[in-house]
Structures are given as C-alpha cells and as structure tokens.
Design a protein around this motif. Structure first.
Motif, short mmCIF file in Angstrom:
data_model
loop_
_atom_site.label_atom_id
_atom_site.label_comp_id
_atom_site.label_asym_id
_atom_site.label_seq_id
_atom_site.Cartn_x
_atom_site.Cartn_y
_atom_site.Cartn_z
N ASP A 1 0.86 -1.19 0.00
CA ASP A 1 0.00 0.00 0.00
C ASP A 1 0.89 1.23 0.00
O ASP A 1 2.12 1.11 -0.07
CB ASP A 1 -0.96 0.00 1.19
N LEU A 2 0.31 2.42 0.09
CA LEU A 2 1.10 3.64 -0.02
C LEU A 2 2.07 3.83 1.15
O LEU A 2 2.96 4.68 1.08
CB LEU A 2 0.19 4.87 -0.13
N ASN A 3 1.91 3.05 2.21
CA ASN A 3 2.82 3.14 3.36
C ASN A 3 3.89 2.06 3.34
O ASN A 3 4.72 1.99 4.25
CB ASN A 3 2.02 3.04 4.66
N SER A 4 3.89 1.22 2.32
CA SER A 4 4.84 0.11 2.26
C SER A 4 6.25 0.61 1.94
O SER A 4 6.43 1.61 1.24
CB SER A 4 4.41 -0.90 1.21
N LYS A 5 7.23 -0.14 2.39
CA LYS A 5 8.63 0.19 2.10
C LYS A 5 8.92 -0.01 0.61
O LYS A 5 9.73 0.71 0.03
CB LYS A 5 9.56 -0.66 2.96
N ASN B 1 -5.90 10.90 -1.56
CA ASN B 1 -6.43 12.15 -1.01
C ASN B 1 -5.58 12.72 0.12
O ASN B 1 -5.68 13.90 0.46
CB ASN B 1 -7.86 11.93 -0.50
N ASN B 2 -4.76 11.87 0.75
CA ASN B 2 -4.06 12.26 1.97
C ASN B 2 -2.56 12.44 1.83
O ASN B 2 -1.94 13.11 2.65
CB ASN B 2 -4.33 11.22 3.07
N ILE B 3 -1.98 11.82 0.82
CA ILE B 3 -0.52 11.81 0.72
C ILE B 3 -0.10 11.87 -0.74
O ILE B 3 -0.76 11.32 -1.61
CB ILE B 3 0.06 10.55 1.41
N LYS B 4 1.02 12.57 -0.99
CA LYS B 4 1.61 12.58 -2.33
C LYS B 4 3.08 12.22 -2.19
O LYS B 4 3.86 12.93 -1.54
CB LYS B 4 1.47 13.96 -2.99
N LEU B 5 3.45 11.11 -2.80
CA LEU B 5 4.81 10.59 -2.72
C LEU B 5 5.56 10.94 -4.00
O LEU B 5 5.03 10.84 -5.10
CB LEU B 5 4.79 9.07 -2.54
#
Length: 227
Positions: free
Chosen positions: A107-111, A150-154
């Motif tokens: 997911d967007l929080n994965s390493k 909607n919450n984060i842009k990497l």
C-alpha cells in the motif's frame, strides 16, 4: 460475348468492393486500437479527488493516481489478488487490456510498492509508454514519478530501467531495513539505463512492471527511490 464480359465485370466489382470493405474496417479497428485507453487521463490542473473517481467508475478499488510527467497521469486500482485487473477494466468489466494495479501485498505506506500494467503492440496502453525509458536521452530528461491519494503525495526519483527474465528480485516486496541495501544492489544489476542515486537502509522503493516483447516471458521494470 456480352454476357461473358458482364460476368467478368461483376466479378471484378465484387472483388473491389470486398477489398474496400476489408480496408475500411481494418483501418477503423486499427484507429480504435491506437486510441484505446481504459483508464482516466487526469488533467494536471485538476485537484485530485479519489472519491470522485470511485463514484465515476463505481469502483472502490481505485486507490491512487500515478503520474510520470510527459508520460501519463492515470488511476491505480488494488484488490485482494494480482489476477483480477489483468483482464478487467477500471469499472470492473471484463477487458483483456486490463487496468494498472498495485500489488495486493503493498500500500502507499509500504517500504516497497509494486505497480503492474499491460504492454501492448496493438492498444495504446499507459504502461506501453514505459518503453520510452529505454532511450538514454529520454531516461536522462525524465526523472520523477508521483503517487498520491487524497491524503498523501509521494515523490520518487527514477533510478533505473532493466529487463528481467529469470531474476525476479523485484517481487520480494516484504523488505525491511536489514536487507534494503542488498536488495537495491540486486535490482540495479544489469540495468539498461540508470542514474547514480544514493540509498541506504531507510530507502523506500517503487517498482513499475510491464511486459517486454524482446524475449519470451520477460518484463521491463522501472525502479525508483522515494525522496
């Protein structure tokens, strides 16, 4: 004699009509194929609203937007497996062109995040454009990938593109800080184009994968490091 000439004329007209019919429809299909794209190209000036696209396509599997400037700006899906979106469209209809999707293990929080999409010689699919990075000049001029909800842009800095056939190191998504450096070094081996980016145990990785047609059962992967 006249009857014979009439018969020959009818046969010739039939052949010409048939050829014209085939030519028209084959060109029509080719144009359709060239323009075919089953995902949303998002205007850069728009503020991204994930809920809008979920409602538009009646699909809660839409989880993010993936943008490579000068290449594409598309929606990404994710479900509980890596098979469904190989042959389903953005609105979950059966479609051999598939839809770009995130590995269900990430997911967007994965390493490490893996995103997959079809390549095609027939259809104008977004991940077909990843082949542009095989050109040294294009690789050098295009450096960044953006992934957001909607919450984060990497923001990711593109490190390399390579072709893989037997070495599937990039499929090891469950990396941690104890094996990150070795993992990235393995990913960097035999790269076609690369840039010398610094990395360490804390580095996060994005991998984009699509099929290669240069040899059977091979893939192109782009590896990028989060900034």
């Amino acid at each position: 004699m006249h009857n014979k000439k009439n018969i020959i004329l009818i046969i010739l007209l039939t052949i010409v009509s048939t050829i014209s019919f085939i030519y028209f429809h084959s060109n029509k299909e080719t144009n359709k194929s060239e323009l075919s794209n089953n995902v949303e190209n998002i205007t850069e000036n728009n503020t991204f609203n994930l809920e809008f696209y979920k409602e538009k396509y009646s699909n809660n599997d839409i989880i993010a937007k993936l943008e490579i400037p000068n290449v594409f700006n598309i929606l990404i899906t994710k479900t509980d497996n890596n098979e469904f979106y190989l042959n389903h469209s953005i609105n979950k209809e059966s479609d051999k062109k598939g839809t770009e999707f995130m590995d269900y293990r990430t997911d967007l929080n994965s390493k490490q995040i893996n995103i997959y999409g079809h390549n095609s010689k027939t259809y104008n699919l977004p991940f077909r454009k990843l082949e542009k990075f095989l050109q040294k000049d294009f690789f050098n001029k295009n450096e960044y990938i953006y992934l957001e909800d909607n919450n984060i842009k990497l923001k990711y800095h593109i490190m390399l593109i390579k072709e893989v056939k037997d070495d599937y190191e990039h499929m090891k998504v469950n990396i941690n800080e104890t094996n990150t450096i070795e993992h990235i070094n393995q990913l960097n081996k035999n790269s076609i184009n690369n840039r010398n980016l610094k990395f360490d145990e804390s580095s996060d990785i994005l991998v984009l994968q699509t099929c290669s047609y240069s040899q059977k059962d091979s893939y192109y992967i782009i590896v990028a490091l989060k900034e």
